[in-house]
Design a protein around this motif. Structure first.
Motif, PDB file in Angstrom:
ATOM      1  N   VAL A 124       0.860  -1.179   0.000  1.00 46.00           N
ATOM      2  CA  VAL A 124       0.000   0.000   0.000  1.00 46.00           C
ATOM      3  C   VAL A 124       0.897   1.230   0.000  1.00 46.00           C
ATOM      4  O   VAL A 124       1.888   1.277   0.739  1.00 46.00           O
ATOM      5  N   VAL A 125       0.560   2.210  -0.829  1.00 48.88           N
ATOM      6  CA  VAL A 125       1.379   3.414  -0.909  1.00 48.88           C
ATOM      7  C   VAL A 125       0.491   4.645  -0.821  1.00 48.88           C
ATOM      8  O   VAL A 125      -0.647   4.648  -1.313  1.00 48.88           O
ATOM      9  N   SER A 126       0.994   5.672  -0.167  1.00 50.54           N
ATOM     10  CA  SER A 126       0.336   6.978  -0.123  1.00 50.54           C
ATOM     11  C   SER A 126       1.409   8.021  -0.394  1.00 50.54           C
ATOM     12  O   SER A 126       2.421   8.067   0.303  1.00 50.54           O
ATOM     13  N   ALA A 127       1.201   8.833  -1.416  1.00 52.26           N
ATOM     14  CA  ALA A 127       2.230   9.802  -1.809  1.00 52.26           C
ATOM     15  C   ALA A 127       1.629  11.204  -1.898  1.00 52.26           C
ATOM     16  O   ALA A 127       0.437  11.372  -2.163  1.00 52.26           O
ATOM     17  N   GLY A 128       2.462  12.190  -1.676  1.00 51.76           N
ATOM     18  CA  GLY A 128       2.005  13.572  -1.764  1.00 51.76           C
ATOM     19  C   GLY A 128       3.190  14.516  -1.713  1.00 51.76           C
ATOM     20  O   GLY A 128       4.349  14.096  -1.855  1.00 51.76           O
ATOM     21  N   PHE A 129       2.898  15.799  -1.492  1.00 55.92           N
ATOM     22  CA  PHE A 129       3.934  16.822  -1.433  1.00 55.92           C
ATOM     23  C   PHE A 129       3.688  17.695  -0.201  1.00 55.92           C
ATOM     24  O   PHE A 129       2.568  17.794   0.308  1.00 55.92           O
ATOM     25  N   GLY A 130       4.755  18.339   0.261  1.00 56.80           N
ATOM     26  CA  GLY A 130       4.648  19.297   1.351  1.00 56.80           C
ATOM     27  C   GLY A 130       5.033  20.684   0.857  1.00 56.80           C
ATOM     28  O   GLY A 130       6.134  20.869   0.331  1.00 56.80           O
ATOM     29  N   PHE A 131       4.129  21.664   1.019  1.00 55.41           N
ATOM     30  CA  PHE A 131       4.362  23.004   0.482  1.00 55.41           C
ATOM     31  C   PHE A 131       4.507  24.065   1.577  1.00 55.41           C
ATOM     32  O   PHE A 131       4.488  25.260   1.284  1.00 55.41           O
ATOM     33  N   PRO A 162       3.555  13.762  13.825  1.00 54.34           N
ATOM     34  CA  PRO A 162       3.773  12.334  14.102  1.00 54.34           C
ATOM     35  C   PRO A 162       2.479  11.564  14.329  1.00 54.34           C
ATOM     36  O   PRO A 162       2.336  10.423  13.890  1.00 54.34           O
ATOM     37  N   GLU A 163       1.507  12.182  15.011  1.00 55.97           N
ATOM     38  CA  GLU A 163       0.257  11.472  15.283  1.00 55.97           C
ATOM     39  C   GLU A 163      -0.543  11.223  13.997  1.00 55.97           C
ATOM     40  O   GLU A 163      -1.246  10.217  13.872  1.00 55.97           O
ATOM     41  N   ASP A 164      -0.421  12.148  13.026  1.00 54.03           N
ATOM     42  CA  ASP A 164      -1.098  11.935  11.744  1.00 54.03           C
ATOM     43  C   ASP A 164      -0.442  10.793  10.968  1.00 54.03           C
ATOM     44  O   ASP A 164      -1.128   9.961  10.358  1.00 54.03           O
ATOM     45  N   LEU A 165       0.891  10.752  10.991  1.00 52.70           N
ATOM     46  CA  LEU A 165       1.603   9.678  10.301  1.00 52.70           C
ATOM     47  C   LEU A 165       1.280   8.324  10.919  1.00 52.70           C
ATOM     48  O   LEU A 165       1.123   7.325  10.219  1.00 52.70           O
ATOM     49  N   GLN A 169      -0.312   5.231   8.873  1.00 54.86           N
ATOM     50  CA  GLN A 169       0.348   3.926   8.825  1.00 54.86           C
ATOM     51  C   GLN A 169      -0.554   2.814   9.337  1.00 54.86           C
ATOM     52  O   GLN A 169      -0.521   1.687   8.829  1.00 54.86           O
ATOM     53  N   ALA A 170      -1.398   3.108  10.321  1.00 54.85           N
ATOM     54  CA  ALA A 170      -2.352   2.111  10.814  1.00 54.85           C
ATOM     55  C   ALA A 170      -3.365   1.747   9.730  1.00 54.85           C
ATOM     56  O   ALA A 170      -3.721   0.574   9.553  1.00 54.85           O
ATOM     57  N   ILE A 171      -3.831   2.758   8.995  1.00 55.15           N
ATOM     58  CA  ILE A 171      -4.760   2.499   7.891  1.00 55.15           C
ATOM     59  C   ILE A 171      -4.088   1.664   6.808  1.00 55.15           C
ATOM     60  O   ILE A 171      -4.661   0.700   6.283  1.00 55.15           O
ATOM     61  N   ARG A 173      -1.575  -0.411   7.131  1.00 57.43           N
ATOM     62  CA  ARG A 173      -1.382  -1.786   7.607  1.00 57.43           C
ATOM     63  C   ARG A 173      -2.669  -2.591   7.480  1.00 57.43           C
ATOM     64  O   ARG A 173      -2.645  -3.765   7.094  1.00 57.43           O
ATOM     65  N   ASP A 174      -3.784  -1.964   7.795  1.00 57.75           N
ATOM     66  CA  ASP A 174      -5.069  -2.655   7.699  1.00 57.75           C
ATOM     67  C   ASP A 174      -5.358  -3.066   6.256  1.00 57.75           C
ATOM     68  O   ASP A 174      -5.730  -4.217   5.976  1.00 57.75           O
ATOM     69  N   ILE A 175      -5.180  -2.137   5.318  1.00 56.83           N
ATOM     70  CA  ILE A 175      -5.423  -2.442   3.901  1.00 56.83           C
ATOM     71  C   ILE A 175      -4.435  -3.488   3.409  1.00 56.83           C
ATOM     72  O   ILE A 175      -4.793  -4.413   2.664  1.00 56.83           O
ATOM     73  N   HIS A 176      -3.172  -3.366   3.839  1.00 57.94           N
ATOM     74  CA  HIS A 176      -2.143  -4.324   3.425  1.00 57.94           C
ATOM     75  C   HIS A 176      -2.499  -5.731   3.880  1.00 57.94           C
ATOM     76  O   HIS A 176      -2.361  -6.706   3.123  1.00 57.94           O
TER      77      HIS A 176
END
Length: 277
Positions: A124-131, A162-165, A169-171, A173-176
């Motif tokens: 499972v991958v989630s990608a984005g950018f930080g502006f 950190p709490e958002d990450l 990551q928990a989501i 892991r569930d999908i994975h």
């Protein structure tokens, strides 16, 4: 015998294999609904399993992945009908069946690929950018007001928390784990690699995937089906051709529509480009 009866007898002698094409990014892309969803494929899936005298249904899979929800729903509908109609399903991978694309291939009872096809990416991958630094240099103040402290989760204009990450990551892991369970259920004892190899998101060529038990053989649809069901077998595509209205919407020239379609195309191209395509 009348010409109609002769024609009917002629077709009865030939086995018919409905061919369902599963090609493109999984999930809705763009304003006019590009991409594979259960809604867009439902009629074609039903048609594939409606041919009563078909000894099997063939899937032509060519997808870099996309929405895990739509992948699960499409694969689930195929399995429901295969079980209901007691129909054998054979998948043939073209360029790639990665991530959600491999999930779709696993809906089949057997999977065949070309030796150079790309298979796997069970992850499972989630990608984005930080502006946040860019808007600060431009003198822009970001104002976000929420009810619920996680409502602005992973806002690209704010620093990562950190709490958002941890929640993301928990989501993931569930999908994975759901993806892994699907592969284990469908492939069973045919899997030969270790969990660390099979489920860490890596990809294989078709030849290497065969060694890992991710596929059942190397072969192209027409040649493989002719070898199994005879040279007289008829392969019948079931996917409908785009209608006039879809083509009209697809090629509208309004600037906003063209810009949105350009972004959709870039999004799709980015998924394909991960696999060198």
């Amino acid at each position: 015998m009348t010409p109609f009866l002769r024609l009917a007898a002629f077709w009865r002698r030939k086995p018919v294999i409905p061919v369902l094409r599963l090609s493109g990014v999984i999930g809705q892309i763009g304003l006019v609904g590009r991409g594979m969803t259960l809604g867009s494929l439902e009629r074609a899936i039903d048609a594939a399993f409606a041919v009563k005298r078909a000894p099997a249904v063939a899937l032509l899979v060519n997808s870099p992945g996309g929405s895990p929800v739509q992948a699960a729903q499409i694969a689930g509908r195929i399995r429901d009908l295969a079980d209901e109609k007691k129909r054998h399903v054979i998948a043939f991978v073209e360029d790639v069946a990665a991530s959600g694309g491999y999930w779709l291939a696993c809906a089949a009872d057997e999977i065949f690929t070309d030796a150079s096809s790309i298979v796997g990416s069970i992850g499972v991958v989630s990608a984005g950018f930080g502006f946040q630094d860019a808007i600060r240099r431009l003198g822009i103040e970001r104002r976000v007001h929420t009810a619920g402290k996680r409502k602005a989760l992973l806002d690209p204009f704010q620093p990562e928390r950190p709490e958002d990450l941890a929640l993301l990551q928990a989501i993931q892991r569930d999908i994975h784990q759901r993806f892994i369970a699907q592969v284990r259920e469908r492939r069973g004892d045919r899997l030969k690699g270790t969990d660390e190899e099979l489920f860490d998101g890596r990809i294989w060529t078709g030849a290497a995937a065969l060694e890992q038990g991710l596929i059942d053989g190397l072969g192209e649809a027409r040649a493989t089906l002719r070898a199994r069901f005879g040279k007289e077998v008829r392969l019948v595509p079931v996917n409908p051709r785009p209608g006039w209205l879809w083509r009209r919407l697809r090629f509208r020239s309004e600037p906003a529509h063209m810009l949105e379609e350009a972004f959709a195309t870039l999004e799709a191209r980015a998924l394909w480009a991960r696999f060198g395509l």
